[in-house]
Design an enzyme around this catalytic site. Structure first.
Site, PDB file in Angstrom:
ATOM      1  N   GLU A 162      -0.969  -9.067  -0.407  1.00  0.00           N
ATOM      2  CA  GLU A 162      -2.390  -9.255  -0.074  1.00  0.00           C
ATOM      3  C   GLU A 162      -3.242  -9.282  -1.348  1.00  0.00           C
ATOM      4  O   GLU A 162      -4.206 -10.033  -1.454  1.00  0.00           O
ATOM      5  CB  GLU A 162      -2.849  -8.155   0.888  1.00  0.00           C
ATOM      6  CG  GLU A 162      -2.207  -8.338   2.271  1.00  0.00           C
ATOM      7  CD  GLU A 162      -2.512  -7.213   3.229  1.00  0.00           C
ATOM      8  OE1 GLU A 162      -2.231  -6.047   2.883  1.00  0.00           O
ATOM      9  OE2 GLU A 162      -3.044  -7.483   4.328  1.00  0.00           O
ATOM     10  N   GLY A 180       0.456  -4.805   1.002  1.00  0.00           N
ATOM     11  CA  GLY A 180      -0.776  -4.818   0.200  1.00  0.00           C
ATOM     12  C   GLY A 180      -0.588  -5.511  -1.148  1.00  0.00           C
ATOM     13  O   GLY A 180      -1.556  -6.010  -1.730  1.00  0.00           O
ATOM     14  N   GLU A 230       4.503  -5.308   7.313  1.00  0.00           N
ATOM     15  CA  GLU A 230       3.770  -4.240   8.011  1.00  0.00           C
ATOM     16  C   GLU A 230       4.247  -3.973   9.438  1.00  0.00           C
ATOM     17  O   GLU A 230       4.316  -2.820   9.855  1.00  0.00           O
ATOM     18  CB  GLU A 230       2.259  -4.556   8.032  1.00  0.00           C
ATOM     19  CG  GLU A 230       1.540  -4.267   6.725  1.00  0.00           C
ATOM     20  CD  GLU A 230       1.611  -5.420   5.732  1.00  0.00           C
ATOM     21  OE1 GLU A 230       2.444  -6.333   5.929  1.00  0.00           O
ATOM     22  OE2 GLU A 230       0.851  -5.398   4.758  1.00  0.00           O
ATOM     23  N   ALA A 257       0.880  -1.169   0.000  1.00  0.00           N
ATOM     24  CA  ALA A 257       0.000   0.000   0.000  1.00  0.00           C
ATOM     25  C   ALA A 257       0.921   1.223   0.000  1.00  0.00           C
ATOM     26  O   ALA A 257       2.075   1.139   0.427  1.00  0.00           O
ATOM     27  CB  ALA A 257      -0.882  -0.012   1.228  1.00  0.00           C
TER      28      ALA A 257
HETATM   29  N1  DAK Z   1       4.681   3.074  -0.708  1.00  0.00           N
HETATM   30  C1  DAK Z   1       5.099   4.224  -1.253  1.00  0.00           C
HETATM   31  N2  DAK Z   1       6.231   4.355  -1.942  1.00  0.00           N
HETATM   32  C2  DAK Z   1       6.975   3.262  -2.095  1.00  0.00           C
HETATM   33  C3  DAK Z   1       6.616   2.009  -1.557  1.00  0.00           C
HETATM   34  C4  DAK Z   1       5.398   1.936  -0.820  1.00  0.00           C
HETATM   35  N3  DAK Z   1       4.959   0.792  -0.295  1.00  0.00           N
HETATM   36  N4  DAK Z   1       7.582   1.122  -1.855  1.00  0.00           N
HETATM   37  C5  DAK Z   1       8.508   1.786  -2.566  1.00  0.00           C
HETATM   38  N5  DAK Z   1       8.135   3.070  -2.720  1.00  0.00           N
HETATM   39  C6  DAK Z   1       8.849   4.137  -3.426  1.00  0.00           C
HETATM   40  C7  DAK Z   1      10.090   4.565  -2.643  1.00  0.00           C
HETATM   41  O1  DAK Z   1       9.734   5.491  -1.639  1.00  0.00           O
HETATM   42  C8  DAK Z   1      10.909   5.181  -3.756  1.00  0.00           C
HETATM   43  O2  DAK Z   1      10.369   6.459  -4.035  1.00  0.00           O
HETATM   44  P1  DAK Z   1      11.356   7.756  -4.228  1.00  0.00           P
HETATM   45  O3  DAK Z   1      12.098   7.843  -2.946  1.00  0.00           O
HETATM   46  O4  DAK Z   1      12.207   7.366  -5.414  1.00  0.00           O
HETATM   47  O5  DAK Z   1      10.383   8.863  -4.485  1.00  0.00           O
HETATM   48  C9  DAK Z   1      10.600   4.295  -4.964  1.00  0.00           C
HETATM   49  O6  DAK Z   1       9.361   3.632  -4.660  1.00  0.00           O
HETATM   50  C10 DAK Z   1      11.655   3.220  -5.214  1.00  0.00           C
HETATM   51  O7  DAK Z   1      11.861   2.525  -3.985  1.00  0.00           O
HETATM   52  P2  DAK Z   1      13.319   2.332  -3.342  1.00  0.00           P
HETATM   53  O8  DAK Z   1      14.225   3.430  -3.729  1.00  0.00           O
HETATM   54  O9  DAK Z   1      13.105   2.084  -1.893  1.00  0.00           O
HETATM   55  O10 DAK Z   1      13.785   1.003  -4.096  1.00  0.00           O
HETATM   56  P3  DAK Z   1      14.795  -0.090  -3.553  1.00  0.00           P
HETATM   57  O11 DAK Z   1      15.102  -0.967  -4.710  1.00  0.00           O
HETATM   58  O12 DAK Z   1      15.928   0.535  -2.818  1.00  0.00           O
HETATM   59  O13 DAK Z   1      13.939  -0.929  -2.478  1.00  0.00           O
HETATM   60  C11 DAK Z   1      12.006  -2.055  -1.641  1.00  0.00           C
HETATM   61  C12 DAK Z   1      12.842  -1.663  -2.893  1.00  0.00           C
HETATM   62  C13 DAK Z   1      10.710  -2.717  -2.140  1.00  0.00           C
HETATM   63  C14 DAK Z   1      12.795  -3.060  -0.794  1.00  0.00           C
HETATM   64  C15 DAK Z   1      11.707  -0.785  -0.811  1.00  0.00           C
HETATM   65  O14 DAK Z   1      11.153   0.202  -1.681  1.00  0.00           O
HETATM   66  C16 DAK Z   1      10.740  -1.009   0.302  1.00  0.00           C
HETATM   67  O15 DAK Z   1      11.107  -1.538   1.353  1.00  0.00           O
HETATM   68  N6  DAK Z   1       9.481  -0.559   0.104  1.00  0.00           N
HETATM   69  C17 DAK Z   1       8.475  -0.620   1.113  1.00  0.00           C
HETATM   70  C18 DAK Z   1       7.983  -2.033   1.238  1.00  0.00           C
HETATM   71  C19 DAK Z   1       6.922  -2.112   2.302  1.00  0.00           C
HETATM   72  O16 DAK Z   1       7.180  -1.912   3.504  1.00  0.00           O
HETATM   73  N7  DAK Z   1       5.737  -2.431   1.854  1.00  0.00           N
HETATM   74  C20 DAK Z   1       4.648  -2.675   2.725  1.00  0.00           C
HETATM   75  C21 DAK Z   1       3.972  -1.375   2.956  1.00  0.00           C
HETATM   76  S1  DAK Z   1       2.798  -1.542   4.232  1.00  0.00           S
HETATM   77  C22 DAK Z   1      -4.394  -0.634   4.724  1.00  0.00           C
HETATM   78  C23 DAK Z   1      -4.271  -1.952   4.582  1.00  0.00           C
HETATM   79  C24 DAK Z   1      -3.085  -2.445   4.271  1.00  0.00           C
HETATM   80  C25 DAK Z   1      -2.029  -1.619   4.159  1.00  0.00           C
HETATM   81  C26 DAK Z   1      -2.166  -0.279   4.311  1.00  0.00           C
HETATM   82  C27 DAK Z   1      -3.354   0.248   4.591  1.00  0.00           C
HETATM   83  N8  DAK Z   1      -5.687  -0.175   5.110  1.00  0.00           N
HETATM   84  C28 DAK Z   1      -6.567  -1.188   5.450  1.00  0.00           C
HETATM   85  C29 DAK Z   1      -5.949   1.182   5.273  1.00  0.00           C
HETATM   86  C30 DAK Z   1      -0.801  -2.222   3.805  1.00  0.00           C
HETATM   87  C31 DAK Z   1       0.289  -1.703   4.191  1.00  0.00           C
HETATM   88  C32 DAK Z   1       1.463  -2.009   3.444  1.00  0.00           C
HETATM   89  O17 DAK Z   1       1.446  -2.520   2.356  1.00  0.00           O
END
Ligand code: DAK
Length: 258
Positions: free
Chosen positions: A115, A112, A135, A66
């Site tokens: 998911e 997400g 998360e 997400a």
């Molecule tokens: N959201 C927003 N931006 C993201 C992102 C994300 N999940 N994942 C990556 N990006 C963005 C980065 O911020 C970066 O943007 P800039 O800084 O260039 O503007 C760009 O994508 C490229 O990412 P990286 O520079 O970080 O790329 P790397 O190759 O170094 O790393 C990575 C890739 C996938 C390991 C890393 O980007 C990473 O750790 N990303 C986050 C992964 C993560 O934690 N995903 C889970 C998010 S929590 C909800 C229900 C569910 C959820 C939310 C709400 N409701 C019911 C309301 C779910 C929550 C989640 O999914």
């Protein structure tokens, strides 16, 4: 139908490819993407299309989660409302569709993103895929059905380990866990998804719809309601603010004690 974040293409008369197209953000799901996916899926469900493939654009990610930048400032009430809307428009909707949906997982499927893949009826991964629910590293819990569907797919013990350690598994492990049905080199991913769709096309569409409904009937809905409530609760914590802020600042979070 016009979309800002999706590319929609018919591969044949009955197979439709939907590509999530935000490669610079690793195809992160913001509210607009969720709403567009709903419209695209609903449209396909109501046309002769008989199999749908979902992919992420670019070589790096299916969906990296997400959109953290979008949800990090939400209040608990907004978090819970977003969760309910997301379930209704996308995750539950997709799972209950009578048109089978195949997730072709190219690269990261995190949070997400995993998911979304879990709500699809079939999952195929490329060799470079990494799948996880990180998360809790952000101070929140999976909120789009991950706590329920991951355990349904791979069993409670493995799901607990993946969720509590926040560590992704690679494609090989995902195959061993039964999280994906097959793993292929990246350049063959779409071919493999199409080949699977073609096998589906040989069968009765009416029976397929009923089979999906019957398989889904085995899984209760109470757990999803609990996940939704606890997800809202996590939004109220200091850890959630710290975890999401640390992601933006590219540093390790400093979480509070128990
Ligand atoms: N959201 C927003 N931006 C993201 C992102 C994300 N999940 N994942 C990556 N990006 C963005 C980065 O911020 C970066 O943007 P800039 O800084 O260039 O503007 C760009 O994508 C490229 O990412 P990286 O520079 O970080 O790329 P790397 O190759 O170094 O790393 C990575 C890739 C996938 C390991 C890393 O980007 C990473 O750790 N990303 C986050 C992964 C993560 O934690 N995903 C889970 C998010 S929590 C909800 C229900 C569910 C959820 C939310 C709400 N409701 C019911 C309301 C779910 C929550 C989640 O999914």
């Amino acid at each position: 139908m016009k979309f800002k974040y999706l590319l929609v293409k018919d591969i044949s008369d009955y197979i439709r490819l939907i590509t999530i197209n935000r490669p610079k953000q690793l195809n992160a799901l913001n509210a607009a993407v969720i709403e567009e996916l709903h419209r695209a899926l609903e449209e396909a469900e109501n046309t002769p299309v008989r199999a749908i493939i979902i992919m992420g654009s670019g070589e790096k990610a299916f969906v990296a989660g997400a959109d953290i930048k979008e949800f990090m400032h939400f209040t608990p009430e907004q978090g819970q409302a977003l969760s309910e809307k997301g379930h209704k428009l996308l995750f539950d909707y997709l799972e209950q569709m009578h048109t089978p949906v195949i997730a072709a997982i190219n690269g990261y499927a995190l949070g997400g993103g995993l998911e979304l893949a879990l709500a699809c009826h079939i999952r195929i991964a490329s060799e470079n895929a990494r799948l996880g629910l990180p998360e809790v590293s952000l101070g929140v819990i999976p909120g789009y059905g991950g706590t329920q569907r991951l355990a349904q797919h791979i069993g409670k013990g493995r799901a607990m380990e993946m969720i509590l350690t926040a560590q992704p598994v690679d494609a090989r492990k995902a195959l061993e866990y039964g999280l994906v049905g097959s793993v292929v080199p990246p350049e063959l991913l779409l071919d493999k998804a199409v080949e699977t769709a073609e096998k589906i096309l040989k069968n009765s569409p009416a029976a397929i719809g009923l089979a999906i409904e019957a398989v889904n009937a085995a899984y209760g809905k109470d757990g999803f309601k609990t996940e939704n409530r606890l997800f809202g609760q996590a939004f109220a914590t200091e850890d959630f603010k710290e975890g999401t802020q640390a992601f933006i600042e590219r540093r390790k979070p400093k979480f509070s004690g128990k």
